[in-house]
Motif scaffolding. Sequence first.
Motif, short mmCIF file in Angstrom:
data_model
loop_
_atom_site.label_atom_id
_atom_site.label_comp_id
_atom_site.label_asym_id
_atom_site.label_seq_id
_atom_site.Cartn_x
_atom_site.Cartn_y
_atom_site.Cartn_z
N GLN A 10 0.83 -1.20 0.00
CA GLN A 10 0.00 0.00 0.00
C GLN A 10 0.87 1.26 0.00
O GLN A 10 1.99 1.26 0.50
CB GLN A 10 -0.87 0.04 1.25
CG GLN A 10 -1.93 -1.01 1.31
CD GLN A 10 -2.69 -0.96 2.63
OE1 GLN A 10 -2.15 -0.55 3.65
NE2 GLN A 10 -3.93 -1.38 2.61
N SER A 11 0.30 2.33 -0.52
CA SER A 11 0.98 3.62 -0.41
C SER A 11 0.87 4.10 1.04
O SER A 11 0.09 3.54 1.84
CB SER A 11 0.33 4.64 -1.34
OG SER A 11 -0.94 5.02 -0.83
N LYS A 12 1.61 5.13 1.37
CA LYS A 12 1.59 5.65 2.73
C LYS A 12 0.17 6.09 3.13
O LYS A 12 -0.29 5.79 4.23
CB LYS A 12 2.56 6.81 2.85
CG LYS A 12 2.71 7.36 4.24
CD LYS A 12 3.76 8.45 4.29
CE LYS A 12 3.90 8.98 5.70
NZ LYS A 12 4.91 10.03 5.77
N GLU A 14 -2.72 5.08 1.81
CA GLU A 14 -3.60 3.91 1.90
C GLU A 14 -3.37 3.18 3.22
O GLU A 14 -4.32 2.72 3.86
CB GLU A 14 -3.33 2.95 0.73
CG GLU A 14 -3.81 3.46 -0.61
CD GLU A 14 -3.37 2.59 -1.76
OE1 GLU A 14 -4.10 2.55 -2.76
OE2 GLU A 14 -2.30 1.95 -1.68
#
Length: 80
Positions: A10-12, A14
């Motif tokens: 996941q991105s930061k 997310e």
Amino acid sequence: MNKELKLMAQSKDERKASIAAARKAHHEAQKKEKKRIDAYVEPATKDGLKEIKACFSDVKNEGQAIDKAVEVALSALKSS
């Protein structure tokens, strides 16, 4: 393990949103079965809660220490 990989992918933002959603779900579950109290206590009381945590293996936090203290106190009152 898959859960860990999913979190890592996941991105930061997310990941932050996922953690926030999990915390909110946990908070809602707690509200259904428990009552919340906020209190200022004497330093000796805070130390006593730490001592209760050390004496009982099933007590993991201060909230559980308060529950155990009330349980022990009520038991003592009933037996006297």
